[in-house]
Design an enzyme around this catalytic site. Structure first.
Site, PDB file in Angstrom:
ATOM      1  N   ASP A   1      16.741  21.839  11.363  1.00 42.85           N
ATOM      2  CA  ASP A   1      16.079  21.301  10.166  1.00 42.85           C
ATOM      3  C   ASP A   1      15.200  20.083  10.451  1.00 42.85           C
ATOM      4  OD1 ASP A   1      17.979  19.372  10.722  1.00 42.85           O
ATOM      5  OD2 ASP A   1      18.709  19.198   8.667  1.00 42.85           O
TER       6      ASP A   1
ATOM      7  N   PRO B   1      26.262  19.111  24.246  1.00 43.02           N
ATOM      8  CA  PRO B   1      27.008  18.840  25.472  1.00 43.02           C
ATOM      9  C   PRO B   1      26.207  17.930  26.397  1.00 43.02           C
ATOM     10  CG  PRO B   1      26.102  21.067  25.518  1.00 43.02           C
ATOM     11  CD  PRO B   1      25.816  20.507  24.161  1.00 43.02           C
TER      12      PRO B   1
ATOM     13  N   ASP C   1      12.398  21.329  39.685  1.00 39.10           N
ATOM     14  CA  ASP C   1      12.112  22.413  40.627  1.00 39.10           C
ATOM     15  C   ASP C   1      10.876  22.018  41.425  1.00 39.10           C
ATOM     16  OD1 ASP C   1      11.448  24.706  41.994  1.00 39.10           O
ATOM     17  OD2 ASP C   1      11.278  25.996  40.224  1.00 39.10           O
TER      18      ASP C   1
ATOM     19  N   SER D   1      15.866  17.323  11.806  1.00 43.90           N
ATOM     20  CA  SER D   1      16.497  16.006  11.680  1.00 43.90           C
ATOM     21  C   SER D   1      16.212  15.146  12.907  1.00 43.90           C
ATOM     22  CB  SER D   1      18.011  16.147  11.467  1.00 43.90           C
ATOM     23  OG  SER D   1      18.632  16.776  12.583  1.00 43.90           O
TER      24      SER D   1
ATOM     25  N   HIS E   1      17.597  20.163  21.167  1.00 44.07           N
ATOM     26  CA  HIS E   1      18.177  18.943  20.616  1.00 44.07           C
ATOM     27  C   HIS E   1      18.207  18.943  19.092  1.00 44.07           C
ATOM     28  CE1 HIS E   1      18.884  16.104  24.027  1.00 44.07           C
ATOM     29  NE2 HIS E   1      18.256  17.084  24.644  1.00 44.07           N
ATOM     30  N   ASP E   2      17.312  19.672  18.463  1.00 46.38           N
ATOM     31  CA  ASP E   2      17.340  19.741  17.004  1.00 46.38           C
ATOM     32  C   ASP E   2      18.269  20.846  16.514  1.00 46.38           C
ATOM     33  OD1 ASP E   2      16.287  18.865  14.363  1.00 46.38           O
ATOM     34  OD2 ASP E   2      15.622  20.943  14.285  1.00 46.38           O
TER      35      ASP E   2
END
Length: 328
Positions: free
Chosen positions: A77, A165, A245, A79, A69-70
């Protein structure tokens, strides 16, 4: 003779100047970046990850999700870690970040590092290295990763959806987003193998159960999903989820690929991965070989971790990972 001496002196001066300029140049990302400035940095992070994982097992899933995600959103960085301000919304509060948590444990690691080496190690490197060590905690491979990242000063919430995505987007969109970072199709298939661990909140999968069950789902898996997600409109704050899983929920392994080939994937992207002609051959190969999965996973994580980082004099070294220094 004097002219030769003068030429030799000029050559030495030029060489010294060139050397000084090279010394000042940005080395970029390198292995063991902190070997002189904070030699114990990586060991401190590793020990903190072990300690926190022992106390809170699900922290490992969070650290693994953090790196995606970063680093996937324009730059690696940190964020992602910034809190909202009066002028800027945090990436953590966006819909694509739904279910992400345990950010306080990154702060715990940062505090431990600051006690050893104040103002030296970036939150961006802590985020990447905690993900690396979390992968090991989950039974995955050790992946040597470079360091030397610096921290960004602003959230990228407004452009987040251009880069990350969603779980129900087409496989073409998913492949294109990763390709923009230099990650090819087998790399994408391997990265999605992170769905081998952790859990999915019912909010993200009820559309496959209600009002009608998606026909592609394995009939043997449906009763369990309905039991875990009994409400067509689940409460986002409720603890309602399905393990990704059921067989090895705490182990990063290739069981995920066998599951999705058996139509037991929870998310639409899992189903697409197993059926799209571009990705299915790699799914089948990883289902057969954990070594191949780990090889491609390691390569893809490395590429992800090196996506457009801030280095040298760019950005800053945050004092606190959730706040830019100018607001600290």
């Amino acid at each position: 003779m004097a002219s030769k001496a003068l030429f030799f002196f000029a050559l030495l001066s030029f060489s010294a100047l060139a050397f000084a300029e090279n010394e000042d140049q940005d080395p970029g990302l390198v292995m063991n970046f902190y070997k002189d400035s904070c030699p114990q940095a990586e060991e401190v992070i590793r020990e903190q990850v072990k300690l926190l994982y022992k106390r809170h097992k699900n922290t490992a899933f969070s650290w693994l999700r953090n790196i995606f995600h970063d680093c996937a959103v324009q730059s690696c960085d940190a964020s992602l870690l910034l809190d909202s301000t009066r002028r800027s919304l945090s990436e953590k509060e966006m819909d694509r970040s739904f279910g992400m948590r345990n950010f306080r444990y990154i702060e715990d690691i940062k505090e431990a590092i600051e006690r050893e080496c104040p103002g030296v190690v970036s939150c961006a490197d802590i985020l990447v290295l905690s993900a690396r060590d979390a992968i090991v905690s989950l039974g995955g491979p050790f992946i040597p990763l470079k360091t030397g990242r610096r921290d960004g000063r602003k959230s990228r919430a407004e452009i987040l959806e251009e880069y990350l995505p969603d779980h129900n987007e087409s496989m073409t969109v998913v492949l294109d987003r990763f390709a923009a970072m230099g990650i090819d199709t087998p790399g994408v298939v391997a990265l999605l193998g992170a769905h081998s661990v952790g859990r999915t909140h019912c909010v993200k999968l009820v559309h496959r159960l209600y009002p009608e069950v998606a026909p592609e789902l394995n009939p043997d898996h449906i009763p369990h999903m309905l039991h875990k997600c009994p409400d067509p409109i689940p409460d986002p704050k409720a603890v309602q989820y399905v393990r990704n899983d059921r067989g090895t929920p705490m182990i990063l392994d290739n069981n995920y690929y066998r599951n999705i080939l058996d139509n037991k994937g929870l998310l639409i992207v899992d189903h697409q991965l197993a059926t799209d002609k571009r990705t299915k051959p790699y799914v089948k190969k990883m289902a057969k070989s954990q070594a191949y999965f780990f090889k491609e996973f390691s390569r893809a994580i490395t590429l992800l971790s090196e996506n457009n980082p801030l280095t040298g004099t760019q950005g800053e070294i945050r004092k606190q990972c959730s706040v830019a220094n100018k607001l600290h």
